[in-house]
Motif scaffolding. Structure first.
Motif, PDB file in Angstrom:
ATOM      1  N   ILE A   1      45.162   7.621  51.999  1.00  0.00           N
ATOM      2  CA  ILE A   1      44.352   8.587  51.260  1.00  0.00           C
ATOM      3  C   ILE A   1      43.194   7.870  50.573  1.00  0.00           C
ATOM      4  O   ILE A   1      43.399   7.070  49.655  1.00  0.00           O
ATOM      5  CB  ILE A   1      45.207   9.337  50.213  1.00  0.00           C
ATOM      6  CG1 ILE A   1      46.376  10.057  50.901  1.00  0.00           C
ATOM      7  CG2 ILE A   1      44.348  10.327  49.431  1.00  0.00           C
ATOM      8  CD1 ILE A   1      47.375  10.656  49.933  1.00  0.00           C
ATOM      9  N   ASP A   2      41.982   8.157  51.024  1.00  0.00           N
ATOM     10  CA  ASP A   2      40.775   7.606  50.395  1.00  0.00           C
ATOM     11  C   ASP A   2      39.917   8.698  49.763  1.00  0.00           C
ATOM     12  O   ASP A   2      39.109   8.416  48.881  1.00  0.00           O
ATOM     13  CB  ASP A   2      39.912   6.865  51.431  1.00  0.00           C
ATOM     14  CG  ASP A   2      40.633   5.686  52.053  1.00  0.00           C
ATOM     15  OD1 ASP A   2      41.181   4.877  51.284  1.00  0.00           O
ATOM     16  OD2 ASP A   2      40.644   5.593  53.294  1.00  0.00           O
ATOM     17  N   SER A   3      40.089   9.919  50.254  1.00  0.00           N
ATOM     18  CA  SER A   3      39.242  11.031  49.837  1.00  0.00           C
ATOM     19  C   SER A   3      40.121  12.226  49.480  1.00  0.00           C
ATOM     20  O   SER A   3      41.282  12.324  49.906  1.00  0.00           O
ATOM     21  CB  SER A   3      38.284  11.409  50.977  1.00  0.00           C
ATOM     22  OG  SER A   3      37.572  12.585  50.675  1.00  0.00           O
ATOM     23  N   LEU A   4      39.552  13.138  48.722  1.00  0.00           N
ATOM     24  CA  LEU A   4      40.287  14.328  48.318  1.00  0.00           C
ATOM     25  C   LEU A   4      40.798  15.102  49.526  1.00  0.00           C
ATOM     26  O   LEU A   4      41.896  15.670  49.496  1.00  0.00           O
ATOM     27  CB  LEU A   4      39.360  15.213  47.472  1.00  0.00           C
ATOM     28  CG  LEU A   4      39.988  16.100  46.408  1.00  0.00           C
ATOM     29  CD1 LEU A   4      40.740  15.278  45.378  1.00  0.00           C
ATOM     30  CD2 LEU A   4      38.905  16.944  45.738  1.00  0.00           C
ATOM     31  N   ASP A   5      40.029  15.106  50.599  1.00  0.00           N
ATOM     32  CA  ASP A   5      40.435  15.893  51.767  1.00  0.00           C
ATOM     33  C   ASP A   5      41.456  15.184  52.650  1.00  0.00           C
ATOM     34  O   ASP A   5      41.857  15.716  53.686  1.00  0.00           O
ATOM     35  CB  ASP A   5      39.229  16.328  52.596  1.00  0.00           C
ATOM     36  CG  ASP A   5      38.405  15.162  53.096  1.00  0.00           C
ATOM     37  OD1 ASP A   5      38.653  14.021  52.662  1.00  0.00           O
ATOM     38  OD2 ASP A   5      37.492  15.392  53.903  1.00  0.00           O
ATOM     39  N   ASP A   6      41.914  14.002  52.251  1.00  0.00           N
ATOM     40  CA  ASP A   6      42.995  13.326  52.981  1.00  0.00           C
ATOM     41  C   ASP A   6      44.370  13.786  52.526  1.00  0.00           C
ATOM     42  O   ASP A   6      45.379  13.535  53.205  1.00  0.00           O
ATOM     43  CB  ASP A   6      42.924  11.804  52.772  1.00  0.00           C
ATOM     44  CG  ASP A   6      41.720  11.168  53.431  1.00  0.00           C
ATOM     45  OD1 ASP A   6      41.251  11.702  54.451  1.00  0.00           O
ATOM     46  OD2 ASP A   6      41.238  10.132  52.914  1.00  0.00           O
ATOM     47  N   ILE A   7      44.438  14.456  51.384  1.00  0.00           N
ATOM     48  CA  ILE A   7      45.733  14.738  50.764  1.00  0.00           C
ATOM     49  C   ILE A   7      46.547  15.747  51.562  1.00  0.00           C
ATOM     50  O   ILE A   7      47.736  15.535  51.838  1.00  0.00           O
ATOM     51  CB  ILE A   7      45.538  15.233  49.313  1.00  0.00           C
ATOM     52  CG1 ILE A   7      44.925  14.131  48.446  1.00  0.00           C
ATOM     53  CG2 ILE A   7      46.874  15.684  48.714  1.00  0.00           C
ATOM     54  CD1 ILE A   7      44.551  14.584  47.044  1.00  0.00           C
ATOM     55  N   ALA A   8      45.913  16.877  51.935  1.00  0.00           N
ATOM     56  CA  ALA A   8      46.660  17.987  52.527  1.00  0.00           C
ATOM     57  C   ALA A   8      47.423  17.585  53.785  1.00  0.00           C
ATOM     58  O   ALA A   8      48.554  18.004  53.986  1.00  0.00           O
ATOM     59  CB  ALA A   8      45.720  19.157  52.820  1.00  0.00           C
ATOM     60  N   GLY A   9      46.831  16.780  54.635  1.00  0.00           N
ATOM     61  CA  GLY A   9      47.501  16.415  55.884  1.00  0.00           C
ATOM     62  C   GLY A   9      48.308  15.137  55.802  1.00  0.00           C
ATOM     63  O   GLY A   9      48.865  14.693  56.813  1.00  0.00           O
ATOM     64  N   SER A  10      48.406  14.542  54.615  1.00  0.00           N
ATOM     65  CA  SER A  10      49.064  13.237  54.496  1.00  0.00           C
ATOM     66  C   SER A  10      50.571  13.319  54.416  1.00  0.00           C
ATOM     67  O   SER A  10      51.277  12.371  54.772  1.00  0.00           O
ATOM     68  CB  SER A  10      48.540  12.518  53.253  1.00  0.00           C
ATOM     69  OG  SER A  10      48.999  13.166  52.063  1.00  0.00           O
ATOM     70  N   GLY A  11      51.102  14.444  53.932  1.00  0.00           N
ATOM     71  CA  GLY A  11      52.537  14.564  53.705  1.00  0.00           C
ATOM     72  C   GLY A  11      53.012  13.835  52.473  1.00  0.00           C
ATOM     73  O   GLY A  11      54.228  13.734  52.238  1.00  0.00           O
ATOM     74  N   ALA A  12      52.093  13.349  51.648  1.00  0.00           N
ATOM     75  CA  ALA A  12      52.470  12.592  50.454  1.00  0.00           C
ATOM     76  C   ALA A  12      53.026  13.521  49.373  1.00  0.00           C
ATOM     77  O   ALA A  12      52.438  14.570  49.096  1.00  0.00           O
ATOM     78  CB  ALA A  12      51.252  11.845  49.911  1.00  0.00           C
ATOM     79  N   PRO A  13      54.158  13.147  48.760  1.00  0.00           N
ATOM     80  CA  PRO A  13      54.758  13.975  47.697  1.00  0.00           C
ATOM     81  C   PRO A  13      54.076  13.702  46.354  1.00  0.00           C
ATOM     82  O   PRO A  13      54.657  13.130  45.429  1.00  0.00           O
ATOM     83  CB  PRO A  13      56.221  13.508  47.690  1.00  0.00           C
ATOM     84  CG  PRO A  13      56.138  12.063  48.092  1.00  0.00           C
ATOM     85  CD  PRO A  13      54.995  11.965  49.082  1.00  0.00           C
ATOM     86  N   ILE A  14      52.841  14.148  46.230  1.00  0.00           N
ATOM     87  CA  ILE A  14      52.026  13.786  45.074  1.00  0.00           C
ATOM     88  C   ILE A  14      52.257  14.753  43.907  1.00  0.00           C
ATOM     89  O   ILE A  14      52.149  15.970  44.065  1.00  0.00           O
ATOM     90  CB  ILE A  14      50.526  13.786  45.429  1.00  0.00           C
ATOM     91  CG1 ILE A  14      50.256  12.895  46.648  1.00  0.00           C
ATOM     92  CG2 ILE A  14      49.698  13.305  44.248  1.00  0.00           C
ATOM     93  CD1 ILE A  14      48.800  12.876  47.070  1.00  0.00           C
ATOM     94  N   ARG A  15      52.549  14.170  42.770  1.00  0.00           N
ATOM     95  CA  ARG A  15      52.625  14.940  41.521  1.00  0.00           C
ATOM     96  C   ARG A  15      51.266  14.780  40.841  1.00  0.00           C
ATOM     97  O   ARG A  15      50.924  13.688  40.392  1.00  0.00           O
ATOM     98  CB  ARG A  15      53.756  14.409  40.645  1.00  0.00           C
ATOM     99  CG  ARG A  15      55.149  14.563  41.277  1.00  0.00           C
ATOM    100  CD  ARG A  15      56.151  13.642  40.617  1.00  0.00           C
ATOM    101  NE  ARG A  15      55.768  12.238  40.814  1.00  0.00           N
ATOM    102  CZ  ARG A  15      56.430  11.215  40.261  1.00  0.00           C
ATOM    103  NH1 ARG A  15      57.472  11.434  39.474  1.00  0.00           N
ATOM    104  NH2 ARG A  15      56.034   9.966  40.481  1.00  0.00           N
ATOM    105  N   ILE A  16      50.511  15.891  40.770  1.00  0.00           N
ATOM    106  CA  ILE A  16      49.118  15.844  40.331  1.00  0.00           C
ATOM    107  C   ILE A  16      48.979  16.433  38.934  1.00  0.00           C
ATOM    108  O   ILE A  16      49.327  17.602  38.706  1.00  0.00           O
ATOM    109  CB  ILE A  16      48.204  16.614  41.302  1.00  0.00           C
ATOM    110  CG1 ILE A  16      48.327  16.067  42.725  1.00  0.00           C
ATOM    111  CG2 ILE A  16      46.750  16.558  40.826  1.00  0.00           C
ATOM    112  CD1 ILE A  16      47.548  16.864  43.760  1.00  0.00           C
TER     113      ILE A  16
END
Length: 327
Positions: A130-145
């Motif tokens: 993930i380098d950009s905001l638009d990388d998040i949705a398809g990354s599958g990362a369990p991000i607590r934002i």
């Protein structure tokens, strides 16, 4: 500075607005005591006093821009500090407002350099690419934002920016993540304690809360797609700003993002003479406002006269025109 703390549930006394030939006697609604807006209140009061020793600008502590717009709309304060994005929502009668508020008029633009930051834990960024905001949705990362609390305009802006790149409550939940509401300082503490993976807010570059995160946590600053910036600015009347490379420890490149601004607003009930006198005082004594905080050093008469989502009060427009400042 003349300072009056108020409870929003209580009735507000309407200040006596100075008439023709009289010294200014105005009430300014700002934000929390001790915050930047209270310092701006002190600077505005001082600028008015330098121009006229009998002038008074009394500062009232409130819940912030949304509350100030409500007070302006009801004619219960003379002046209010508001974010450009908050004013945009008010003009359209959008939440949290029950209908359009159209009586506001700009006195001056106070700053436009509070950029949206998106910090992500570096190990998670590297693990999921993930380098950009638009990388998040398809990354599958369990991000607590972490996003700001409801009622703070930065939370509205952040949620839209995330939605534009496909990050929603549902998509985060599917990946094991979530949005967490928390104020700026709370977000930093939660990130450092490992209870958040990402934080976002719209504050000055190297604000104390961001410096603490940069010092005490290993984070990267995500880039923002231009189409997201453009759509957000169209929606909220915000602007674009570059966070220069090297502003934070792991930031190797410039980051373009959305930036919020703050306006000093009056209403159309203010007399032209008062608006003219106040604006003239700000133009000629701008150093009094710049001196309140290092973050205000970039304030110029030209910025004061910059058009925004609100049209200028006729008295302010006359002052800028006479000073040779374009609008």
């Amino acid at each position: 500075m003349r300072f009056t703390a108020i409870a929003m549930a209580a009735g507000l006394a309407v200040s006596a607005t100075a008439g023709h030939g009289q010294s200014l006697n105005l009430t300014l609604s700002g934000g929390n005591p001790g915050g930047l807006w209270s310092l701006l209140g002190a600077g505005i009061d001082r600028a008015a006093q330098v121009a006229d020793t009998s002038a008074v600008v009394t500062y009232q502590a409130t819940g912030g821009g949304f509350a100030n717009i409500g007070l302006l709309g009801a004619g219960r304060t003379d002046l209010g500090l508001v974010h450009d994005a908050e004013a945009q929502l008010a003009l359209g009668g959008e939440e949290p407002f029950r209908g359009p508020i159209t009586n506001m008029r700009a006195i001056g633009y106070m700053y436009n350099w509070a950029p949206m930051h998106f910090f992500l834990d570096r190990s998670m960024a590297e693990q999921y690419g993930i380098d950009s905001l638009d990388d998040i949705a398809g990354s599958g990362a369990p991000i607590r934002i972490g996003i700001n609390r409801s009622g703070n305009i930065t939370s509205n802006i952040a949620l839209m920016m995330f939605e534009l790149v496909g990050v929603t409550d549902e998509s985060l939940a599917e990946a094991g993540g979530q949005f967490v509401r928390a104020g700026a300082n709370e977000q930093g503490e939660l990130l450092q304690d490992g209870r958040l993976d990402m934080i976002t807010n719209g504050i000055f570059i190297n604000h104390s809360s961001f410096r603490a995160v940069d010092t005490n946590a290993d984070v990267v600053l995500l880039s923002v797609p231009q189409e997201v910036i453009d759509a957000t600015n169209e929606r909220f009347g915000t602007g674009q700003m570059v966070i220069p490379a090297g502003s934070y420890s792991n930031q190797q490149a410039d980051v373009n993002t959305v930036t919020l601004g703050a306006l000093l607003a009056a209403t159309d009930a203010m007399s032209d003479d008062d608006a003219y006198a106040l604006t003239n005082a700000l133009i000629t004594n701008i150093d009094e406002v710049r001196a309140v905080h290092s973050a205000m050093q970039s304030l110029t008469p030209e910025l004061l006269a910059t058009p925004s989502v609100l049209e200028f009060h006729p008295g302010a427009a006359r002052a800028y025109s006479e000073a040779g400042l374009s609008q």
